[in-house]
Design an enzyme around this catalytic site. Structure first.
Site, PDB file in Angstrom:
ATOM      1  N   SER A 179      37.561  14.170  44.900  1.00  0.00           N
ATOM      2  CA  SER A 179      36.878  15.464  44.951  1.00  0.00           C
ATOM      3  C   SER A 179      35.939  15.483  46.150  1.00  0.00           C
ATOM      4  O   SER A 179      35.402  14.440  46.554  1.00  0.00           O
ATOM      5  CB  SER A 179      36.081  15.691  43.669  1.00  0.00           C
ATOM      6  OG  SER A 179      35.124  16.723  43.831  1.00  0.00           O
ATOM      7  N   HIS A 203      54.390  20.786  18.884  1.00  0.00           N
ATOM      8  CA  HIS A 203      53.260  21.729  18.884  1.00  0.00           C
ATOM      9  C   HIS A 203      51.985  21.101  19.463  1.00  0.00           C
ATOM     10  O   HIS A 203      50.871  21.517  19.132  1.00  0.00           O
ATOM     11  CB  HIS A 203      52.964  22.242  17.462  1.00  0.00           C
ATOM     12  CG  HIS A 203      54.145  22.795  16.748  1.00  0.00           C
ATOM     13  ND1 HIS A 203      54.588  24.093  16.899  1.00  0.00           N
ATOM     14  CD2 HIS A 203      55.014  22.208  15.879  1.00  0.00           C
ATOM     15  CE1 HIS A 203      55.650  24.293  16.152  1.00  0.00           C
ATOM     16  NE2 HIS A 203      55.950  23.157  15.532  1.00  0.00           N
TER      17      HIS A 203
END
Length: 435
Positions: free
Chosen positions: A284, A162
């Site tokens: 970037s 989970h």
């Protein structure tokens, strides 16, 4: 453009409307068929050899056609023969080439066959090679993962359920999970190969022909393990075969998606469990600080691209029996899906070899609660508690878990396949058996 094979007119002149219609119906085929051209030549050779065996083509004619097909093969490979807008598809191009070279002898090549079984057999040959490549890629990924599982057998990694910390695990176990899954993927590719390895050549347009074609010969000559007996089924299997092949690629890419998700998370600054090699990362255009795992993210996306190709074909197949022109549209989806998936799979071993495990960060992420399951089992074995009572005891006494070592937890987890007993030799045996 050369005259269409089905045309009743002698003139090759087309009106603008006819050109537009022709482009709509087959404009993309001639580009896509560059992938199938050599398979179609291979099948054409087997077909004319079969015709010679039943007396439709003479020995000298077979020699002439065989020589011409070999010449076409070399010209196509070298780029001297280009499959372009002169042709409807690779089938018409082959027949045009033979007719230009051999005149009436070349015109005999299409006796007893249709473009329907031509494209079916060329596609089947392409799919066989694609599945061979898939099995090879899966084996290579499996072997790489196995090597890394051995190398990092006891390097700690938090185990999650989970997305919450659960138990102590290891990088060895993580890599071994993918080694085994890619064993399965390779076996799946080989099983699909056997399933589709039947010969549709000689079924013509889906109803057979009034010739006693030697289909057993063409089956053997093309390396199929059996012939596809029923001509209607040969046409009805169009699309179905492609889905089987793409399904095998989907299984492999589903595992790549999960692997890529793990690496995307584990390489973030918040986790910092692993560093991905620079070759698989970019920066970037505006942020100088960025080190983005773009290649991994695109690998994660590859499954979606393949599902798109799969769904495109599946949605076409609400059709009656026999050939329908809709089936032409299965070709592009198959070729796109296979080509893109292969490129992705080919890169995975190199990616995995660049990974640097940040062991200190992994060990620092282990907290005392992650030993709770181990302690509950110990209480059962050492103190005779029933498991549910041991479970409740530990749930409210986490202080008993302090000062435990992750490596000790790993080595004590000896159930078959668990971190202390990875059964790597068994996985390795399965990989060896695939070779």
């Amino acid at each position: 453009m050369t005259q269409a094979l089905w045309s009743k007119e002698s003139s090759t002149t087309q009106t603008e409307l006819q050109k537009t219609i022709t482009h709509f119906m087959s404009g993309g085929d001639v580009i896509l068929d560059r992938e199938l051209m050599l398979y179609d030549i291979q099948a054409s050779l087997a077909h004319v050899q079969g015709l010679q065996r039943i007396g439709v083509i003479g020995d000298e004619e077979l020699t002439q056609i065989t020589t011409a097909l070999a010449e076409l093969t070399e010209q196509f490979k070298s780029g001297d023969f280009v499959l372009d807008s002169r042709f409807e598809d690779c089938h018409s191009a082959i027949e045009w080439f033979l007719t230009q070279k051999l005149g009436d002898v070349g015109k005999k090549v299409h006796t007893g066959r249709s473009r329907n079984d031509q494209v079916a057999v060329a596609t089947r040959l392409y799919c066989r090679e694609a599945l061979d490549a898939l099995a090879s890629h899966c084996q290579q990924i499996g072997k790489t993962c196995l090597e890394l599982a051995k190398k990092h057998e006891y390097d700690v990694l938090p185990g999650y359920t989970h997305l919450q910390r659960a138990v102590v695990s290891s990088w060895g176990m993580w890599f071994a999970s993918f080694a085994e899954s890619f064993c399965d993927n390779a076996y799946d590719a080989k099983n699909t190969y056997e399933l589709i390895n039947s010969n549709p050549l000689g079924t013509a347009a889906g109803y057979g022909v009034n010739l006693k074609l030697d289909r057993d010969y063409t089956t053997e000559a093309l390396g199929f393990n059996r012939k596809q007996v029923n001509p209607i089924y040969a046409q009805n299997s169009r699309g179905k075969i492609e889905l089987q092949v793409l399904g095998s690629f989907k299984n492999a890419l589903l595992d790549i998606r999960r692997m890529a998700w793990d690496l995307s998370l584990f390489s973030t600054a918040e986790y910092d469990f692993v560093t991905v090699g620079n070759d698989f990362c970019t920066g970037s255009s505006i942020m100088p600080n960025k080190h983005n795992p773009d290649a991994i993210e695109l690998m994660r996306a590859e499954y979606s691209r393949l599902v798109g190709a799969y769904n495109e074909i599946e949605s076409l197949l609400s059709l009656p029996s026999g050939y329908q022109r809709d089936l032409q549209s299965t070709k592009g989806a198959l070729l796109r899906g296979v080509s893109s998936a292969q490129m992705c799979l080919e890169l995975v071993p190199a990616l995995l070899k660049t990974l640097v495990i940040n062991t200190d960060k992994c060990e620092a992420a282990i907290d005392a609660s992650m030993f709770a399951t181990d302690k509950a089992v110990e209480l059962v074995i050492e103190d005779g508690m029933v498991f549910r009572d041991a479970y409740r005891h530990i749930k409210y006494n986490y202080q008993e878990l302090e000062n435990r070592k992750a490596i000790h937890s790993l080595k004590k987890r000896v159930s078959p396949g668990a971190a202390g007993n990875l059964f790597l030799s068994e996985i390795e045996g399965r990989l060896v058996a695939l070779s």
